[in-house]
Design a protein around this motif. Structure first.
Motif, PDB file in Angstrom:
ATOM      1  N   THR A  43       0.838  -1.193   0.000  1.00 21.97           N
ATOM      2  CA  THR A  43       0.000   0.000   0.000  1.00 21.97           C
ATOM      3  C   THR A  43       0.878   1.250   0.000  1.00 21.97           C
ATOM      4  O   THR A  43       2.061   1.159   0.324  1.00 21.97           O
ATOM      5  N   PRO A  44       0.358   2.404  -0.395  1.00 18.57           N
ATOM      6  CA  PRO A  44       1.160   3.623  -0.314  1.00 18.57           C
ATOM      7  C   PRO A  44       1.698   3.819   1.101  1.00 18.57           C
ATOM      8  O   PRO A  44       0.961   3.685   2.080  1.00 18.57           O
ATOM      9  N   ASP A  45       2.965   4.102   1.194  1.00 12.16           N
ATOM     10  CA  ASP A  45       3.649   4.215   2.487  1.00 12.16           C
ATOM     11  C   ASP A  45       4.775   5.231   2.333  1.00 12.16           C
ATOM     12  O   ASP A  45       5.926   4.866   2.104  1.00 12.16           O
ATOM     13  N   HIS A  46       4.432   6.498   2.446  1.00  2.94           N
ATOM     14  CA  HIS A  46       5.406   7.588   2.316  1.00  2.94           C
ATOM     15  C   HIS A  46       6.548   7.385   3.308  1.00  2.94           C
ATOM     16  O   HIS A  46       6.315   7.213   4.496  1.00  2.94           O
ATOM     17  N   GLY A  47       7.765   7.350   2.804  1.00  5.51           N
ATOM     18  CA  GLY A  47       8.937   7.176   3.651  1.00  5.51           C
ATOM     19  C   GLY A  47       9.255   5.724   3.983  1.00  5.51           C
ATOM     20  O   GLY A  47      10.199   5.455   4.718  1.00  5.51           O
ATOM     21  N   LYS A  48       8.458   4.791   3.476  1.00  6.48           N
ATOM     22  CA  LYS A  48       8.669   3.352   3.743  1.00  6.48           C
ATOM     23  C   LYS A  48       8.797   3.075   5.245  1.00  6.48           C
ATOM     24  O   LYS A  48       9.678   2.357   5.688  1.00  6.48           O
ATOM     25  N   LEU A  49       7.905   3.658   6.023  1.00  2.28           N
ATOM     26  CA  LEU A  49       7.959   3.533   7.478  1.00  2.28           C
ATOM     27  C   LEU A  49       7.229   2.298   8.013  1.00  2.28           C
ATOM     28  O   LEU A  49       7.436   1.918   9.159  1.00  2.28           O
ATOM     29  N   GLU A  50       6.344   1.723   7.197  1.00  2.00           N
ATOM     30  CA  GLU A  50       5.481   0.634   7.663  1.00  2.00           C
ATOM     31  C   GLU A  50       4.814   1.019   8.986  1.00  2.00           C
ATOM     32  O   GLU A  50       5.000   0.362  10.011  1.00  2.00           O
ATOM     33  N   GLN A 111       2.201  12.361  11.024  1.00  2.00           N
ATOM     34  CA  GLN A 111       1.455  11.236  11.569  1.00  2.00           C
ATOM     35  C   GLN A 111       0.158  10.996  10.801  1.00  2.00           C
ATOM     36  O   GLN A 111      -0.240   9.849  10.589  1.00  2.00           O
ATOM     37  N   ILE A 112      -0.501  12.060  10.357  1.00  4.27           N
ATOM     38  CA  ILE A 112      -1.762  11.887   9.637  1.00  4.27           C
ATOM     39  C   ILE A 112      -1.551  11.073   8.362  1.00  4.27           C
ATOM     40  O   ILE A 112      -2.372  10.233   8.008  1.00  4.27           O
ATOM     41  N   GLU A 113      -0.433  11.275   7.666  1.00  2.32           N
ATOM     42  CA  GLU A 113      -0.154  10.488   6.464  1.00  2.32           C
ATOM     43  C   GLU A 113       0.075   9.027   6.824  1.00  2.32           C
ATOM     44  O   GLU A 113      -0.293   8.128   6.064  1.00  2.32           O
ATOM     45  N   GLN A 114       0.679   8.790   7.973  1.00  2.00           N
ATOM     46  CA  GLN A 114       0.898   7.421   8.413  1.00  2.00           C
ATOM     47  C   GLN A 114      -0.435   6.740   8.756  1.00  2.00           C
ATOM     48  O   GLN A 114      -0.633   5.551   8.477  1.00  2.00           O
ATOM     49  N   LEU A 115      -1.366   7.502   9.329  1.00  3.73           N
ATOM     50  CA  LEU A 115      -2.688   6.949   9.618  1.00  3.73           C
ATOM     51  C   LEU A 115      -3.456   6.661   8.327  1.00  3.73           C
ATOM     52  O   LEU A 115      -4.163   5.655   8.235  1.00  3.73           O
ATOM     53  N   TYR A 116      -3.312   7.547   7.334  1.00  2.00           N
ATOM     54  CA  TYR A 116      -3.941   7.280   6.037  1.00  2.00           C
ATOM     55  C   TYR A 116      -3.400   5.980   5.443  1.00  2.00           C
ATOM     56  O   TYR A 116      -4.139   5.198   4.849  1.00  2.00           O
ATOM     57  N   LEU A 123      -8.200  -1.215   3.411  1.00  3.98           N
ATOM     58  CA  LEU A 123      -8.904  -1.377   2.143  1.00  3.98           C
ATOM     59  C   LEU A 123      -8.197  -2.385   1.247  1.00  3.98           C
ATOM     60  O   LEU A 123      -8.846  -3.193   0.584  1.00  3.98           O
ATOM     61  N   SER A 124      -6.885  -2.362   1.247  1.00  6.03           N
ATOM     62  CA  SER A 124      -6.143  -3.323   0.425  1.00  6.03           C
ATOM     63  C   SER A 124      -6.380  -4.753   0.892  1.00  6.03           C
ATOM     64  O   SER A 124      -6.540  -5.662   0.071  1.00  6.03           O
ATOM     65  N   LEU A 125      -6.411  -4.976   2.202  1.00  2.00           N
ATOM     66  CA  LEU A 125      -6.672  -6.319   2.722  1.00  2.00           C
ATOM     67  C   LEU A 125      -8.110  -6.744   2.394  1.00  2.00           C
ATOM     68  O   LEU A 125      -8.349  -7.881   1.966  1.00  2.00           O
ATOM     69  N   LEU A 126      -9.045  -5.839   2.574  1.00  2.00           N
ATOM     70  CA  LEU A 126     -10.437  -6.124   2.235  1.00  2.00           C
ATOM     71  C   LEU A 126     -10.552  -6.519   0.766  1.00  2.00           C
ATOM     72  O   LEU A 126     -11.141  -7.550   0.428  1.00  2.00           O
TER      73      LEU A 126
END
Length: 192
Positions: A43-50, A111-116, A123-126
């Motif tokens: 899934t989109p993950d800005h900064g590859k932080l997981e 943090q908000i981007e990480q929550l998104y 949604l990806s798992l669903l």
């Protein structure tokens, strides 16, 4: 024109969550579920932080949570019908994946981007479960937002929250189609 994945587009145009209360056994085995989790993690993950992780809740864990939510709801004075709904979410389930939003310290990624990103994992798992032929539903509920409940019953750290419980199983019945958004009513085109 770009190359088109017609099957994927057709799936997305017609995807439909399945009510969790209509899901039953069999559920995906560990090998199958690992494939679905792998798809969800793309899934989109800005900064590859997981900034998320998974808790796979099997039948015994779900039964324990059903009991715990009864006691916690009573202690909080939650309305009985809301407690019953939360109990049913866990007691009637055979498999659910809790997607845990677990933001990482970052000067670059708010943090908000990480929550998104955690929401995108839900949604990806669903969608991965639905595309693989399973029934699936994304739920939350009052217990998922109760700090003490998620810490004591699911082991969440203070900075973690539940992004969603993804229930996965075999659907007993296909639900009827429901009304969908009027795209023209919710879309604004900006040309200048």
């Amino acid at each position: 024109m770009p190359a088109k994945n017609a099957a994927a587009l057709e799936f997305l145009l017609h995807r439909r969550s399945r009510p969790a209360k209509t899901l039953t056994t069999p559920v995906p085995d560990r090998a199958t579920l690992t494939i679905l989790l792998t798809a969800a993690a793309r899934t989109p993950d800005h900064g590859k932080l997981e900034p998320w992780r998974f808790l796979v809740l099997e039948k015994a864990a779900l039964a324990r949570l059903a009991d715990a939510v009864t006691a916690r709801g009573a202690a909080l004075g939650v309305m009985p019908e809301k407690i019953e709904k939360a109990v049913a979410q866990f007691a009637m389930a055979d498999l659910a994946v809790a997607v845990i939003a677990s933001p990482k310290p970052s000067d670059k990624v708010p943090q908000i981007e990480q929550l998104y990103s955690a929401g995108a994992v839900c949604l990806s798992l669903l969608n991965a479960a639905l595309a693989a032929g399973w029934g699936a539903n994304w739920l939350s509920g009052w217990a998922s937002h109760d700090r003490d409940f998620v810490r004591d019953q699911l082991g969440l750290a203070d900075h973690e929250t539940i992004a969603g419980f993804i229930h996965i199983g075999t659907e007993k019945l296909v639900p009827p189609e429901r009304p969908r958004p009027d795209i023209a009513a919710i879309t604004t085109w900006v040309s200048t």
